[in-house]
Scaffold this motif. Sequence first.
Motif, PDB file in Angstrom:
ATOM      1  N   UNK A 138      42.043  38.181  38.482  1.00 32.33           N
ATOM      2  CA  UNK A 138      42.130  39.359  37.505  1.00 32.33           C
ATOM      3  C   UNK A 138      43.298  40.281  37.702  1.00 32.33           C
ATOM      4  N   UNK A 139      43.977  39.941  38.813  1.00 29.40           N
ATOM      5  CA  UNK A 139      45.209  40.748  38.957  1.00 29.40           C
ATOM      6  C   UNK A 139      46.117  39.881  39.763  1.00 29.40           C
ATOM      7  N   UNK A 140      47.375  40.169  39.944  1.00 34.66           N
ATOM      8  CA  UNK A 140      48.355  39.500  40.654  1.00 34.66           C
ATOM      9  C   UNK A 140      48.060  39.298  42.118  1.00 34.66           C
ATOM     10  N   UNK A 167      51.117  45.813  51.889  1.00 36.66           N
ATOM     11  CA  UNK A 167      52.018  46.969  51.479  1.00 36.66           C
ATOM     12  C   UNK A 167      51.724  47.492  50.038  1.00 36.66           C
ATOM     13  N   UNK A 168      50.365  47.607  49.828  1.00 39.10           N
ATOM     14  CA  UNK A 168      49.902  47.642  48.617  1.00 39.10           C
ATOM     15  C   UNK A 168      49.746  49.171  48.292  1.00 39.10           C
ATOM     16  N   UNK A 169      50.449  49.657  47.357  1.00 33.63           N
ATOM     17  CA  UNK A 169      50.352  51.206  47.170  1.00 33.63           C
ATOM     18  C   UNK A 169      49.060  51.674  46.568  1.00 33.63           C
ATOM     19  N   UNK A 170      48.196  50.877  45.870  1.00 34.03           N
ATOM     20  CA  UNK A 170      46.941  51.131  45.579  1.00 34.03           C
ATOM     21  C   UNK A 170      46.152  49.945  45.127  1.00 34.03           C
ATOM     22  N   UNK A 171      44.923  49.936  45.275  1.00 37.59           N
ATOM     23  CA  UNK A 171      44.243  48.784  44.955  1.00 37.59           C
ATOM     24  C   UNK A 171      42.918  49.045  44.681  1.00 37.59           C
ATOM     25  N   UNK A 172      41.947  48.205  44.023  1.00 34.87           N
ATOM     26  CA  UNK A 172      40.475  48.502  43.707  1.00 34.87           C
ATOM     27  C   UNK A 172      39.652  47.413  44.577  1.00 34.87           C
ATOM     28  N   UNK A 173      38.540  48.060  44.924  1.00 36.68           N
ATOM     29  CA  UNK A 173      37.598  47.384  45.445  1.00 36.68           C
ATOM     30  C   UNK A 173      36.563  47.381  44.666  1.00 36.68           C
ATOM     31  N   UNK A 174      35.694  45.995  44.468  1.00 36.87           N
ATOM     32  CA  UNK A 174      34.691  45.885  43.364  1.00 36.87           C
ATOM     33  C   UNK A 174      33.649  44.996  44.190  1.00 36.87           C
ATOM     34  N   UNK A 175      32.286  45.447  44.319  1.00 41.54           N
ATOM     35  CA  UNK A 175      31.390  44.546  44.728  1.00 41.54           C
ATOM     36  C   UNK A 175      30.102  44.512  43.608  1.00 41.54           C
ATOM     37  N   UNK A 176      30.056  43.552  43.079  1.00 46.19           N
ATOM     38  CA  UNK A 176      29.010  43.061  41.998  1.00 46.19           C
ATOM     39  C   UNK A 176      27.929  42.786  42.404  1.00 46.19           C
ATOM     40  N   UNK A 177      26.756  43.497  42.333  1.00 44.24           N
ATOM     41  CA  UNK A 177      25.429  43.379  42.832  1.00 44.24           C
ATOM     42  C   UNK A 177      24.333  42.896  41.898  1.00 44.24           C
ATOM     43  N   UNK A 213      39.232  42.631  46.120  1.00 48.53           N
ATOM     44  CA  UNK A 213      40.425  43.447  46.306  1.00 48.53           C
ATOM     45  C   UNK A 213      41.289  43.132  45.269  1.00 48.53           C
ATOM     46  N   UNK A 214      41.381  43.994  44.291  1.00 51.78           N
ATOM     47  CA  UNK A 214      42.389  43.828  43.443  1.00 51.78           C
ATOM     48  C   UNK A 214      43.665  44.742  43.140  1.00 51.78           C
ATOM     49  N   UNK A 223      36.347  45.035  35.098  1.00 56.93           N
ATOM     50  CA  UNK A 223      35.245  44.702  35.742  1.00 56.93           C
ATOM     51  C   UNK A 223      35.621  43.284  36.502  1.00 56.93           C
ATOM     52  N   UNK A 224      35.357  42.988  37.722  1.00 59.43           N
ATOM     53  CA  UNK A 224      35.411  41.819  38.341  1.00 59.43           C
ATOM     54  C   UNK A 224      34.289  41.045  38.280  1.00 59.43           C
ATOM     55  N   UNK A 225      34.103  39.713  37.841  1.00 58.56           N
ATOM     56  CA  UNK A 225      32.945  38.981  38.116  1.00 58.56           C
ATOM     57  C   UNK A 225      33.027  38.086  39.196  1.00 58.56           C
ATOM     58  N   UNK A 226      31.965  37.557  39.694  1.00 61.73           N
ATOM     59  CA  UNK A 226      31.751  36.503  40.654  1.00 61.73           C
ATOM     60  C   UNK A 226      30.335  36.833  41.318  1.00 61.73           C
TER      61      UNK A 226
END
Length: 116
Positions: free
Chosen positions: A35-37, A77-87, A102-103, A113-116
């Motif tokens: 869902x992201x590079x 070297x990621x400047x920013x990132x998003x962490x997602x936990x689907x429950x 980690x996106x 939103x990230x699915x899985x």
Amino acid sequence: MPEPSVFSQIISGEIEVPRVYEDDLCIVIRDRSPQAPTHLLIIPRKPLANLSEANGDDKPLLGHLMWVAAELGRKLGLEGYRLVVNNGRSAGQTVFHLHIHLLAQREMREQDLAAH
């Protein structure tokens, strides 16, 4: 007993997938539908179905998963990132083995939103 999840099969080596990182507590792989590079999955070796299944004994493991995310962010070297936990299914979880998405490397919006 439920069927092993695809992540359990990856961890056991039954399904071969390149690993970005691994240690005695977890593995990290690239998401097959990113869902992201940069879209990594941080997966504990312990087969917890989701975050709600974790108990007090799992606190060190959960902290380790967060540390791995931060370490990968630094190493990549990621400047920013998003962490997602689907429950749970209603939150978009489709693989019932706890994992952290980690996106990074694209503009993140609140409604993403990230699915899985």
